[in-house]
Enzyme design. Structure first.
Site, mmCIF file in Angstrom:
data_model
loop_
_atom_site.group_PDB
_atom_site.id
_atom_site.type_symbol
_atom_site.label_atom_id
_atom_site.label_comp_id
_atom_site.label_asym_id
_atom_site.label_seq_id
_atom_site.Cartn_x
_atom_site.Cartn_y
_atom_site.Cartn_z
ATOM 1 N N LYS A 1 -9.642 7.750 2.765
ATOM 2 C CA LYS A 1 -10.096 6.358 2.615
ATOM 3 C C LYS A 1 -11.485 6.158 3.199
ATOM 4 O O LYS A 1 -12.145 5.164 2.890
ATOM 5 C CB LYS A 1 -9.108 5.399 3.284
ATOM 6 N N PHE A 37 1.794 -3.706 3.912
ATOM 7 C CA PHE A 37 2.187 -4.999 4.452
ATOM 8 C C PHE A 37 3.663 -5.238 4.128
ATOM 9 O O PHE A 37 4.142 -4.909 3.047
ATOM 10 C CB PHE A 37 1.360 -6.119 3.828
ATOM 11 N N HIS A 96 -9.855 1.663 0.462
ATOM 12 C CA HIS A 96 -8.403 1.521 0.391
ATOM 13 C C HIS A 96 -8.009 0.984 -0.972
ATOM 14 O O HIS A 96 -8.274 -0.176 -1.297
ATOM 15 C CB HIS A 96 -7.931 0.584 1.498
ATOM 16 N N GLU A 121 -0.697 4.989 13.787
ATOM 17 C CA GLU A 121 -0.368 6.180 12.999
ATOM 18 C C GLU A 121 -0.509 7.446 13.842
ATOM 19 O O GLU A 121 0.320 8.361 13.730
ATOM 20 C CB GLU A 121 -1.256 6.268 11.754
ATOM 21 N N CYS A 159 0.802 -1.223 0.000
ATOM 22 C CA CYS A 159 0.000 0.000 0.000
ATOM 23 C C CYS A 159 0.836 1.273 0.000
ATOM 24 O O CYS A 159 0.288 2.373 -0.015
ATOM 25 C CB CYS A 159 -0.951 -0.011 1.189
ATOM 26 N N HIS A 168 -2.649 7.698 6.372
ATOM 27 C CA HIS A 168 -2.922 6.376 5.801
ATOM 28 C C HIS A 168 -4.314 5.926 6.247
ATOM 29 O O HIS A 168 -5.098 5.483 5.424
ATOM 30 C CB HIS A 168 -1.845 5.396 6.244
#
Length: 417
Positions: free
Chosen positions: A337, A403, A342, A316, A165, A305
């Site tokens: 998002k 990831f 996402h 975050e 991502c 994010h």
């Protein structure tokens, strides 16, 4: 010899809430959710039955039926958003040195639909390997920039960044660095993703990563809300034209913003979970600020994010608190998002476009779907909940984490001649 300055001269977007940059921006500032029940396949046996799909996209009409069949959706999306960006930038490639114009593109997965269709067809057969000759060139993640370069005759650096991502943030940073080092004049950069299919939704369901709020899809993406239960899958593409400043001025280009910094880091912690104290996220934001020659006091808005996962959002905020200190109360934070879902490898590009438009319009897109405060978050932080906020935005930072512990953060500022 100092670095060359890098500016944004074109934007293109294909998103779950708008198939052009103006439509995307209008939906963002009006808090429109792109989530709805999935239409592209039968979800009866799936735990999650909804997503943020691209809507009213006619690949056959855009590419022609014959050519569309040769391209995975993630490439179709890339070509579509790039066409808008090229037109927006007013580029006439015949008048430019195309040996110094490149394409760097991000995708976390690539042609998942193509892979799924071909392997399922083989499994249902008699064992004879009757694979489509376009199977491999449709599937591989690097094929999107290949097709873009072929379409426009661009012979500069050409490759794909794959960092889950964070992929398209990495593509922006690589493009930025090539230009400021004087190795290219212009890049078509960004990212695309198309994982809303049986394999994509089933795979993320198996990880317990997706929201299962099937009774209310439109409000399922709830970044920083107490009752968030996972991310909502999205798809689409975002294209940004990055250009060396003097090159842009010489051709009379309009300039949206200046890209001034980018940072990269690794969590070095876990295959899928973020570092519990947000160490990698803090490191990447500091790296981007350092690269730009800025301090936290210079930032007005952070497009976070913010995926709406129970463990991701708090980490975050810990990182932002670590980086910004008391300045955290001065800035706006929002997660777009909450509206787009996402977009995985395309998220960074689509969110960078939102950040650039915030600079241009003096408006912060909201974090929608906030119903219940999470007591673990400082109530004085301005998450821009539920409604866009006017603000004179001079510098923005946009985060992407993936990831594998991949982190990438980019910074844009208002252009000053």
């Amino acid at each position: 010899m100092g670095f060359k300055r890098v500016v944004v001269t074109g934007l293109g977007a294909l998103t779950p809430i708008g198939n052009s940059v103006p439509d995307y921006w209008n939906a963002l500032i009006n808090g429109v959710s792109g989530a709805a029940m999935i239409k592209s396949f039968d979800t009866e046996k799936f735990k999650t039955k909804f997503a943020c799909e691209v809507k009213n996209f006619d690949a056959d009409g855009f590419l022609g039926r014959k050519d569309a069949r040769k391209l995975d959706p993630f490439v179709q999306y890339a070509l579509y958003s790039t066409e808008e960006a090229v037109k927006d930038a007013g580029v006439d490639f015949e008048k430019l040195d195309t040996n110094r114009i490149g394409v760097i593109w991000g995708s976390g997965i690539g042609g998942l639909k193509t892979f799924l269709d071909e392997v399922v067809a083989f499994a249902k057969g008699d064992g004879t390997p009757r694979f489509n000759p376009f199977f491999i060139p449709k599937m591989i993640a690097d094929i999107a920039p290949g097709h873009i370069s072929i379409k426009y005759g661009l012979r500069g650096p050409n490759f794909t960044t794959v960092s889950a991502c964070a992929s398209s943030n990495n593509s922006l940073i690589d493009s930025f660095n090539y230009i400021r080092l004087g190795r290219a004049n212009m890049f078509i950069t960004g990212g695309s993703e198309a994982i809303i299919n049986e394999a994509g939704i089933g795979g993320f369901n198996a990880m317990h990563a997706l929201s299962v709020r099937n009774d209310d899809p439109a409000t399922a993406s709830r970044p920083f809300d107490l009752d968030r239960d996972g991310f909502v899958a999205g798809e689409g593409a975002g294209t940004i034209i990055l250009e060396e400043l003097e090159h842009a001025k010489a051709r009379g280009a309009k300039i949206y913003a200046e890209m001034v910094g980018g940072g990269m880091s690794a969590d070095a912690y876990h295959m899928t979970a973020p570092h519990p104290e947000g160490a990698g996220a803090a490191l990447v934001m500091k790296a981007a600020l350092n690269d730009a020659g800025l301090t936290p006091a210079d930032i007005d808005y952070v497009n976070v994010h913010g995926t709406s996962t129970p463990i991701g959002d708090p980490q975050e905020i810990k990182a932002i608190t670590d980086v910004f200190g008391e300045d955290i109360y001065r800035i706006n934070i929002s997660s777009t998002k909450s509206m787009t879902g996402h977009l995985l490898g395309a998220a960074g590009a689509v969110e960078a476009i939102a950040s650039i438009l915030a600079l241009n319009h003096g408006m912060i897109p909201p974090t929608i779907n906030h119903f219940t405060d999470d007591p673990s978050f400082d109530p004085k932080i301005n998450f821009t909940f539920n409604q866009a906020q006017k603000r004179d935005v001079k510098i923005v930072q946009s985060n992407g984490f993936g990831f594998g512990g991949h982190n990438a953060s980019v910074i844009f500022k208002k252009y000053e001649g």
